[in-house]
Design a protein around this motif. Structure first.
Motif, PDB file in Angstrom:
ATOM      1  N   VAL A  59       0.864  -1.173   0.000  1.00  0.00           N
ATOM      2  CA  VAL A  59       0.000   0.000   0.000  1.00  0.00           C
ATOM      3  C   VAL A  59       0.905   1.229   0.000  1.00  0.00           C
ATOM      4  O   VAL A  59       1.735   1.368   0.893  1.00  0.00           O
ATOM      5  CB  VAL A  59      -0.932   0.038   1.228  1.00  0.00           C
TER       6      VAL A  59
ATOM      7  N   PHE B 126      -1.866  -1.106   6.129  1.00  0.00           N
ATOM      8  CA  PHE B 126      -1.807   0.350   6.112  1.00  0.00           C
ATOM      9  C   PHE B 126      -0.706   0.840   5.170  1.00  0.00           C
ATOM     10  O   PHE B 126       0.330   0.202   5.011  1.00  0.00           O
ATOM     11  CB  PHE B 126      -1.526   0.876   7.520  1.00  0.00           C
ATOM     12  N   GLY B 127      -0.957   2.006   4.605  1.00  0.00           N
ATOM     13  CA  GLY B 127       0.067   2.708   3.856  1.00  0.00           C
ATOM     14  C   GLY B 127       1.004   3.412   4.828  1.00  0.00           C
ATOM     15  O   GLY B 127       0.780   3.409   6.035  1.00  0.00           O
ATOM     16  N   PRO B 128       2.056   4.040   4.310  1.00  0.00           N
ATOM     17  CA  PRO B 128       3.068   4.670   5.169  1.00  0.00           C
ATOM     18  C   PRO B 128       2.611   5.971   5.813  1.00  0.00           C
ATOM     19  O   PRO B 128       3.276   6.484   6.706  1.00  0.00           O
ATOM     20  CB  PRO B 128       4.230   4.922   4.214  1.00  0.00           C
TER      21      PRO B 128
END
Lengths: 112, 113
Positions: free
Chosen positions: B4, B104-106
């Motif tokens: 992601v 989750f993305g960063p």
């Protein structure tokens, strides 16, 4: 909707000691309980989860216990290490729900 | 092979401006989310899309508008930015949209001055 309370908000432990974080939930139908760890400046990541047909689950130094009658579940970290320092979030999910109801988070600090 | 991803990672802008954050996942997931994490670390869900259809719209000001052009992308556009919009915004995805692991993305750190 589901409401999750998480305690304590901060926890400081000596390296090598155990840490316990407790969460309570309101919807007795909730059947999925994940725990996420978020290191400083990083994204939350799933570390362990438990479903309502199981009372306890372990993965190396971490374990989660679930008490459906009392509607609470806990995260146990044994032999804590500096890399365990992070914010931990619990969550509860009712059946057919599209979203996780997160607790407010616990900041764990492991002292060397 | 990032699962992601989000762009930009950091966004500094002035009050009143309009900005967008983009999210992409290459996991083949059906459901994507936007979360807001403020300085107190609470993860507040904002929106969720399942197969490009909006399924969750929490109490979010109308200045926030999500768009999902396809299953792999979920963008967030914010109009008339306010100081209180300063936060970290996380995109996330799940395989089925129901009780399953969220990736989750960063994160995108938005600072409004």
């Amino acid at each position: 909707g589901e409401n999750v309370e998480q305690h304590p908000s901060t926890l400081s432990v000596q390296e090598g000691d155990s840490a316990v974080i407790k969460c309570t939930y309101s919807d007795s139908a909730s059947n999925y309980f994940p725990w996420y760890k978020q290191e400083l400046g990083k994204r939350p990541q799933l570390i362990i989860d438990i479903r309502s047909n199981v009372g306890e689950k372990k993965d190396q130094r971490i374990a989660v216990t679930l008490n459906k009658t009392a509607k609470h579940f806990s995260l146990h970290i044994t032999e804590t290490q500096p890399e365990d320092s992070a914010v931990y979030f619990c969550a509860a999910v009712p059946p057919a729900a599209y979203k996780l109801s997160f607790g407010a988070g616990t900041t764990v600090t492991v002292r060397a | 092979d990032t699962a992601v991803s989000q762009t930009p990672k950091y966004l500094v802008t002035q009050m009143g401006n309009d900005k967008s954050i983009k999210c992409e996942q290459n996991l083949g997931h059906d459901t994507m989310y936007w979360y807001k994490q403020d300085s107190k670390k609470f993860l507040k869900i904002m929106f969720s899309y399942n197969n490009k259809e909006l399924i969750i719209n929490e109490t979010v000001p109308n200045r926030f508008s999500p768009k999902s052009p396809d299953k792999a992308h979920l963008n967030l556009h914010i109009n008339s930015l306010e100081l209180g919009d300063s936060a970290v915004y996380f995109c996330a995805s799940t395989q089925t949209g129901l009780a399953s692991k969220q990736y989750f993305g960063p994160g995108t750190r938005l600072t409004v001055t």
